[in-house]
Motif scaffolding. Structure first.
Motif, PDB file in Angstrom:
ATOM      1  N   LEU A  35      -3.723   8.877  -0.095  1.00 26.88           N
ATOM      2  CA  LEU A  35      -2.345   8.570  -0.250  1.00 26.88           C
ATOM      3  C   LEU A  35      -1.764   8.202   1.233  1.00 26.88           C
ATOM      4  O   LEU A  35      -1.041   7.169   1.230  1.00 26.88           O
ATOM      5  CB  LEU A  35      -1.648   9.798  -0.733  1.00 26.88           C
ATOM      6  CG  LEU A  35      -0.106   9.698  -0.753  1.00 26.88           C
ATOM      7  CD1 LEU A  35       0.270   8.689  -1.744  1.00 26.88           C
ATOM      8  CD2 LEU A  35       0.362  11.261  -1.360  1.00 26.88           C
ATOM      9  N   GLY A  36      -1.814   9.310   2.161  1.00 28.51           N
ATOM     10  CA  GLY A  36      -1.422   8.724   3.635  1.00 28.51           C
ATOM     11  C   GLY A  36      -2.226   7.250   4.193  1.00 28.51           C
ATOM     12  O   GLY A  36      -1.357   6.512   4.785  1.00 28.51           O
ATOM     13  N   ALA A  37      -3.413   6.972   3.952  1.00 29.21           N
ATOM     14  CA  ALA A  37      -4.018   5.630   4.150  1.00 29.21           C
ATOM     15  C   ALA A  37      -3.221   4.520   3.597  1.00 29.21           C
ATOM     16  O   ALA A  37      -2.921   3.659   4.141  1.00 29.21           O
ATOM     17  CB  ALA A  37      -5.434   5.598   3.861  1.00 29.21           C
ATOM     18  N   TRP A  38      -2.994   4.730   2.281  1.00 26.60           N
ATOM     19  CA  TRP A  38      -2.256   3.777   1.300  1.00 26.60           C
ATOM     20  C   TRP A  38      -0.833   3.486   2.024  1.00 26.60           C
ATOM     21  O   TRP A  38      -0.594   2.292   2.514  1.00 26.60           O
ATOM     22  CB  TRP A  38      -2.395   3.948  -0.089  1.00 26.60           C
ATOM     23  CG  TRP A  38      -1.473   3.428  -0.799  1.00 26.60           C
ATOM     24  CD1 TRP A  38      -1.564   1.806  -0.950  1.00 26.60           C
ATOM     25  CD2 TRP A  38      -0.562   3.327  -2.044  1.00 26.60           C
ATOM     26  NE1 TRP A  38      -0.855   1.317  -1.690  1.00 26.60           N
ATOM     27  CE2 TRP A  38      -0.241   2.622  -2.666  1.00 26.60           C
ATOM     28  CE3 TRP A  38       0.034   4.710  -2.497  1.00 26.60           C
ATOM     29  CZ2 TRP A  38       0.915   2.270  -3.380  1.00 26.60           C
ATOM     30  CZ3 TRP A  38       0.778   4.638  -3.410  1.00 26.60           C
ATOM     31  CH2 TRP A  38       1.302   3.396  -3.922  1.00 26.60           C
ATOM     32  N   LEU A  39      -0.133   4.530   1.981  1.00 22.78           N
ATOM     33  CA  LEU A  39       1.325   4.330   2.651  1.00 22.78           C
ATOM     34  C   LEU A  39       1.266   3.758   3.924  1.00 22.78           C
ATOM     35  O   LEU A  39       2.174   3.044   4.578  1.00 22.78           O
ATOM     36  CB  LEU A  39       1.913   5.592   2.542  1.00 22.78           C
ATOM     37  CG  LEU A  39       2.121   6.202   0.928  1.00 22.78           C
ATOM     38  CD1 LEU A  39       2.877   7.690   1.142  1.00 22.78           C
ATOM     39  CD2 LEU A  39       3.023   5.172   0.268  1.00 22.78           C
ATOM     40  N   GLY A  40       0.481   4.514   4.908  1.00 19.54           N
ATOM     41  CA  GLY A  40       0.360   4.060   6.134  1.00 19.54           C
ATOM     42  C   GLY A  40      -0.009   2.694   6.649  1.00 19.54           C
ATOM     43  O   GLY A  40       0.441   1.834   7.385  1.00 19.54           O
ATOM     44  N   ILE A  41      -0.967   2.233   5.713  1.00 15.45           N
ATOM     45  CA  ILE A  41      -1.697   0.798   6.037  1.00 15.45           C
ATOM     46  C   ILE A  41      -0.537   0.063   5.572  1.00 15.45           C
ATOM     47  O   ILE A  41      -0.251  -1.000   6.322  1.00 15.45           O
ATOM     48  CB  ILE A  41      -3.073   0.516   5.450  1.00 15.45           C
ATOM     49  CG1 ILE A  41      -4.108   1.568   6.050  1.00 15.45           C
ATOM     50  CG2 ILE A  41      -3.314  -0.673   5.345  1.00 15.45           C
ATOM     51  CD1 ILE A  41      -5.452   1.418   5.526  1.00 15.45           C
ATOM     52  N   ASP A  42       0.105   0.308   4.289  1.00 17.46           N
ATOM     53  CA  ASP A  42       1.109  -0.743   3.821  1.00 17.46           C
ATOM     54  C   ASP A  42       2.371  -0.680   4.980  1.00 17.46           C
ATOM     55  O   ASP A  42       2.888  -1.856   5.154  1.00 17.46           O
ATOM     56  CB  ASP A  42       1.648  -0.104   2.474  1.00 17.46           C
ATOM     57  CG  ASP A  42       2.530  -1.136   1.935  1.00 17.46           C
ATOM     58  OD1 ASP A  42       2.403  -2.122   1.569  1.00 17.46           O
ATOM     59  OD2 ASP A  42       3.921  -0.547   1.974  1.00 17.46           O
ATOM     60  N   ALA A  43       2.784   0.298   5.668  1.00 11.64           N
ATOM     61  CA  ALA A  43       3.550   0.275   6.540  1.00 11.64           C
ATOM     62  C   ALA A  43       3.411  -0.544   7.762  1.00 11.64           C
ATOM     63  O   ALA A  43       3.959  -1.385   8.203  1.00 11.64           O
ATOM     64  CB  ALA A  43       4.063   1.410   6.888  1.00 11.64           C
ATOM     65  N   LEU A  44       1.977  -0.260   8.130  1.00 14.87           N
ATOM     66  CA  LEU A  44       1.541  -1.196   9.412  1.00 14.87           C
ATOM     67  C   LEU A  44       1.586  -2.652   9.146  1.00 14.87           C
ATOM     68  O   LEU A  44       1.541  -3.512   9.929  1.00 14.87           O
ATOM     69  CB  LEU A  44      -0.067  -0.628   9.791  1.00 14.87           C
ATOM     70  CG  LEU A  44       0.096   0.687  10.524  1.00 14.87           C
ATOM     71  CD1 LEU A  44      -1.351   1.235  10.451  1.00 14.87           C
ATOM     72  CD2 LEU A  44       0.887   0.933  11.890  1.00 14.87           C
ATOM     73  N   VAL A  45       1.270  -2.975   7.868  1.00 14.86           N
ATOM     74  CA  VAL A  45       0.778  -4.330   7.682  1.00 14.86           C
ATOM     75  C   VAL A  45       2.182  -5.172   7.228  1.00 14.86           C
ATOM     76  O   VAL A  45       2.484  -6.190   7.503  1.00 14.86           O
ATOM     77  CB  VAL A  45      -0.162  -4.453   6.322  1.00 14.86           C
ATOM     78  CG1 VAL A  45      -0.104  -5.949   5.956  1.00 14.86           C
ATOM     79  CG2 VAL A  45      -1.204  -4.319   6.951  1.00 14.86           C
ATOM     80  N   ASN A  46       3.044  -4.515   6.530  1.00 17.79           N
ATOM     81  CA  ASN A  46       4.197  -5.128   6.016  1.00 17.79           C
ATOM     82  C   ASN A  46       5.590  -4.731   6.840  1.00 17.79           C
ATOM     83  O   ASN A  46       6.485  -5.541   6.339  1.00 17.79           O
ATOM     84  CB  ASN A  46       4.322  -4.679   4.523  1.00 17.79           C
ATOM     85  CG  ASN A  46       3.275  -5.488   3.709  1.00 17.79           C
ATOM     86  OD1 ASN A  46       2.715  -6.340   3.936  1.00 17.79           O
ATOM     87  ND2 ASN A  46       2.666  -4.587   2.661  1.00 17.79           N
ATOM     88  N   GLU A  48       8.500  -3.634   9.766  1.00 21.16           N
ATOM     89  CA  GLU A  48       9.000  -4.279  11.007  1.00 21.16           C
ATOM     90  C   GLU A  48       8.239  -3.387  12.023  1.00 21.16           C
ATOM     91  O   GLU A  48       7.624  -2.465  11.917  1.00 21.16           O
ATOM     92  CB  GLU A  48      10.492  -4.264  11.168  1.00 21.16           C
ATOM     93  CG  GLU A  48      11.166  -4.544   9.773  1.00 21.16           C
ATOM     94  CD  GLU A  48      12.870  -4.803   9.991  1.00 21.16           C
ATOM     95  OE1 GLU A  48      12.989  -3.959  10.638  1.00 21.16           O
ATOM     96  OE2 GLU A  48      13.453  -5.328   8.995  1.00 21.16           O
ATOM     97  N   ALA A  49       8.574  -3.784  13.344  1.00 18.54           N
ATOM     98  CA  ALA A  49       8.137  -3.469  14.528  1.00 18.54           C
ATOM     99  C   ALA A  49       8.321  -1.819  14.922  1.00 18.54           C
ATOM    100  O   ALA A  49       7.244  -0.915  14.940  1.00 18.54           O
ATOM    101  CB  ALA A  49       8.419  -4.127  15.912  1.00 18.54           C
ATOM    102  N   ARG A  50       9.348  -1.299  14.671  1.00 21.66           N
ATOM    103  CA  ARG A  50       9.753   0.185  14.673  1.00 21.66           C
ATOM    104  C   ARG A  50       9.005   0.833  13.525  1.00 21.66           C
ATOM    105  O   ARG A  50       8.495   1.973  13.796  1.00 21.66           O
ATOM    106  CB  ARG A  50      11.295   0.213  14.592  1.00 21.66           C
ATOM    107  CG  ARG A  50      11.768   1.543  14.667  1.00 21.66           C
ATOM    108  CD  ARG A  50      13.223   1.905  14.825  1.00 21.66           C
ATOM    109  NE  ARG A  50      13.504   3.235  14.377  1.00 21.66           N
ATOM    110  CZ  ARG A  50      13.455   4.283  15.205  1.00 21.66           C
ATOM    111  NH1 ARG A  50      12.963   4.107  16.207  1.00 21.66           N
ATOM    112  NH2 ARG A  50      13.702   5.388  14.913  1.00 21.66           N
TER     113      ARG A  50
END
Length: 210
Positions: A35-46, A48-50
């Motif tokens: 679950l963390g990988a899914w949410l984290g990778i989505d945030a890293l890819v899509n 904004e910078a912050r």
């Protein structure tokens, strides 16, 4: 004529470790990591910078902690020593250094100086204890025809309590063995602590600067 010396006997192989882990803890940890990988990778890819920096800091903090408390804990026991891998430390106790193993609301091992180490990999389940007690009662009860049921070969025990019984037996049998002498050795899991501290610092800085 001199008599040739007999060949030296081969070294006795070290006994294989018995490994005790919590399948439920591992399964829960794997689900949290996924679950963390899914949410984290989505945030890293899509994101904004912050948002990306916050996601990176959150992953650095959360992933080591989830691994530490779910996947990492394990207890290894052989004829010479007990090795306890807890979330942030690994404790190696030769059997001669073990004073007692106790099972209450948590499973614990005490060394000869009285220092207590919790066995994270062998959790206490009150539900499992009650279930084992019910099975023991049912095995001892009479059937509808009034005949006594066949009793099990030994008392029915919860898996965690049975593991503690096994460890106590090893401690009693091997405490005086030559290979089981020595004192406790404690090593910190810097591979867990380091990334978690780095993630926490980065997260605090990002939140502070707004």
């Amino acid at each position: 004529m001199t008599t040739p010396e007999p060949p030296s006997p081969a070294a006795t192989p070290q006994s294989q470790d018995r490994v005790y882990r919590s399948p439920a803890g591992i399964a829960g940890g794997v689900m949290l990591l996924a679950l963390g990988a899914w949410l984290g990778i989505d945030a890293l890819v899509n994101g904004e910078a912050r948002v990306r920096w916050l996601a990176l800091a959150g992953l650095l903090l959360a992933v080591p902690l989830v691994v530490a408390f779910t996947v990492r804990p394990a207890v290894y026991a052989n004829d010479d020593r007990l090795r306890v891998r807890n979330p942030f430390r690994t404790i190696t106790l030769p059997w001669a250094a073990v004073s007692s193993l106790r099972a209450g609301y948590s499973n614990e091992v005490f060394d000869q100086s009285g220092t207590k180490y919790q066995l994270w990999a062998i959790p206490v389940s009150l539900r499992a204890r009650k279930k084992a007690a019910r099975r023991q009662t049912q095995a001892a009860a009479a059937d509808p025809q009034g005949r006594t049921s066949a009793l099990p070969s030994g008392p029915v025990r919860a898996s965690g309590d049975q593991a503690m019984d096994d460890l106590r037996q090893l401690a009693e049998e091997r405490a005086s063995a030559e290979g089981a002498q020595g004192g406790p050795v404690v090593r910190w899991a810097y591979e867990i602590v380091g990334p978690a501290v780095l993630g926490a610092i980065l997260l605090v800085v990002l939140l502070a600067v707004g």
